[in-house]
Design an enzyme around this catalytic site. Structure first.
Site, short mmCIF file in Angstrom:
data_model
loop_
_atom_site.label_atom_id
_atom_site.label_comp_id
_atom_site.label_asym_id
_atom_site.label_seq_id
_atom_site.Cartn_x
_atom_site.Cartn_y
_atom_site.Cartn_z
N CYS A 1 -20.66 29.95 11.74
CA CYS A 1 -22.10 29.71 11.62
C CYS A 1 -22.79 29.53 12.97
O CYS A 1 -24.01 29.68 13.07
CB CYS A 1 -22.37 28.49 10.75
SG CYS A 1 -21.78 28.69 9.05
N CYS B 1 -22.81 22.74 12.39
CA CYS B 1 -21.42 22.79 11.98
C CYS B 1 -20.98 24.24 11.84
O CYS B 1 -21.78 25.12 11.52
CB CYS B 1 -21.22 22.04 10.67
SG CYS B 1 -22.27 22.59 9.31
N HIS C 1 -29.93 29.89 5.57
CA HIS C 1 -28.94 29.91 6.65
C HIS C 1 -28.34 31.31 6.71
O HIS C 1 -27.29 31.57 6.14
CB HIS C 1 -27.88 28.85 6.36
CG HIS C 1 -26.71 28.85 7.29
ND1 HIS C 1 -26.75 29.35 8.58
CD2 HIS C 1 -25.45 28.37 7.10
CE1 HIS C 1 -25.57 29.19 9.14
NE2 HIS C 1 -24.76 28.60 8.27
#
Length: 382
Positions: free
Chosen positions: A89, A368, A338
């Site tokens: 990510c 994260c 996201h």
């Protein structure tokens, strides 16, 4: 030490799953923001040194070095290279770090850092699905070393989110109130035009289309993702389709092209934590960044921390003491989605524009990442 400067930062709107951007090829989505970035700035396209893009699980239309493909699909010069990186990510945030490090080393002067993800076409589980015919159920199956160290406990972001909620005693109601606030902030930001300067419209879409008119009552009706758990879709980030790009240059380039920098990369680091909890690394990474930079959290005017799941941010609040009032002030991934490989630069773009809007000086970004990793970047508005 040489400095790395941010000259410009743009992003597409984020399209919701099966929404306005769902049928656009990843190369064309990335090309759109790259072309806009080059056209807006007084650097000849021939003078760009590299394009560094983040992208996860690059299969199908995202395969074949999508960074390079995006640049070429934009009709930009053949000789400019590109490289695609995957730090899960945090991929495009890491792209910023690599670009800044190249500039600070003196080896390059003009670099685009960004990312792209088309999650409607390539869902988050696609790489695992593709691996199953090869006999692999997940990336860890069959590793004797991994099993010896971590056992057979699930390695999953959903499992990690639940572990965090349990360890930090974060109730479902607390998570749902945080999630609702993310939507409220995001809708307000859109209504006030706060994202207007950072977004390049595409396919008729001029703003993020992921925010929802919801309520605590509606969230309370959602079923947990796991039996007996408290994590629901309502406290999780949405999937989305988007691309983002940031122009990072050296002081030499500033002078050569008579550019005005908008920010300086003040600090960048990466740190890791337990891969089973997976999503806790922003906590030690933030403490590490403060120690390395010599700064204090009180020096930071605004924070962007990715809302992969509500407990990620809520646990970070509890461990750092940083105020919610100065964190994700325009909403986060729960409301604004996201889009994986694009999210890092997407968040940094919003952070830069919000510092400019409010007159803040320092902004911190962390998120994260798979494997229990987290990047931290501190930028200074100039």
């Amino acid at each position: 030490m040489a400095e790395a400067y941010i000259v410009d930062a743009l992003r597409t709107p984020t399209g919701k799953r099966k929404g306005s951007l769902s049928q656009i090829h990843g190369a064309d989505l990335g090309a759109h923001v790259l072309k806009a970035l080059v056209e807006r700035n007084a650097i000849p396209a021939d003078d760009y040194d590299d394009v560094i893009f983040g992208c996860l699980d690059a299969i199908g239309p995202l395969a074949g070095n999508i960074a390079r493909t995006c640049w070429l699909s934009a009709g930009l010069p053949l000789h400019v290279p590109g490289v695609t990186i995957d730090r899960q990510c945090g991929s495009s945030q890491q792209a910023v770090h690599f670009a800044a490090q190249a500039v600070m080393s003196g080896t390059q002067d003009v670099i685009v850092a960004g990312g792209v993800q088309t999650m409607t076409q390539i869902p988050i589980s696609s790489a695992m699905i593709a691996a199953k015919p090869l006999g692999f159920a997940d990336p860890f199956s069959g590793s004797k070393g991994w099993t010896a160290r971590f056992g057979s406990e699930p390695v999953s972001q959903f499992h990690g989110a639940q572990l965090i909620a349990d360890k930090w005693n974060i109730s479902r109601e607390e998570m749902e109130r945080f999630s609702l606030e993310s939507h409220v902030r995001a809708r307000r930001a859109i209504a006030e035009g706060r994202f207007k300067k950072e977004i390049v419209a595409i396919n008729g879409l001029e703003h993020d289309e992921t925010t929802r008119e919801t309520s605590l009552e509606q969230m309370q009706k959602l079923e947990p993702l796991a039996p007996g758990g408290t994590i629901t879709a309502g406290v999780s980030s949405q999937t989305g389709d988007a691309a983002s790009a940031m122009l990072i240059v050296s002081e030499r380039a500033l002078k050569k092209y008579n550019l005005k920098p908008r920010a300086r990369i003040q600090h960048m680091s990466v740190y890791a934590d337990d891969p089973i909890f997976m999503l806790t690394a922003p906590i030690p990474a933030t403490h590490y960044a403060m120690k390395k930079s010599g700064m204090k959290l009180e020096d930071i005017d605004l924070v962007e921390i990715n809302e992969a799941f509500a407990p990620v941010v809520l646990a970070w609040f509890k461990e750092t003491g940083y105020p919610h009032a100065k964190t994700n002030v325009n909403g986060g991934g729960i409301a604004l989605a996201h889009p994986l490989g694009a999210t890092g630069v997407k968040l940094m773009t919003t952070l830069l524009h919000e510092l400019e809007r409010t007159g803040g000086r320092y902004g911190l970004q962390t998120m994260c990442e798979g494997g229990g990793v987290a990047n931290v970047t501190i930028i200074e508005r100039l």
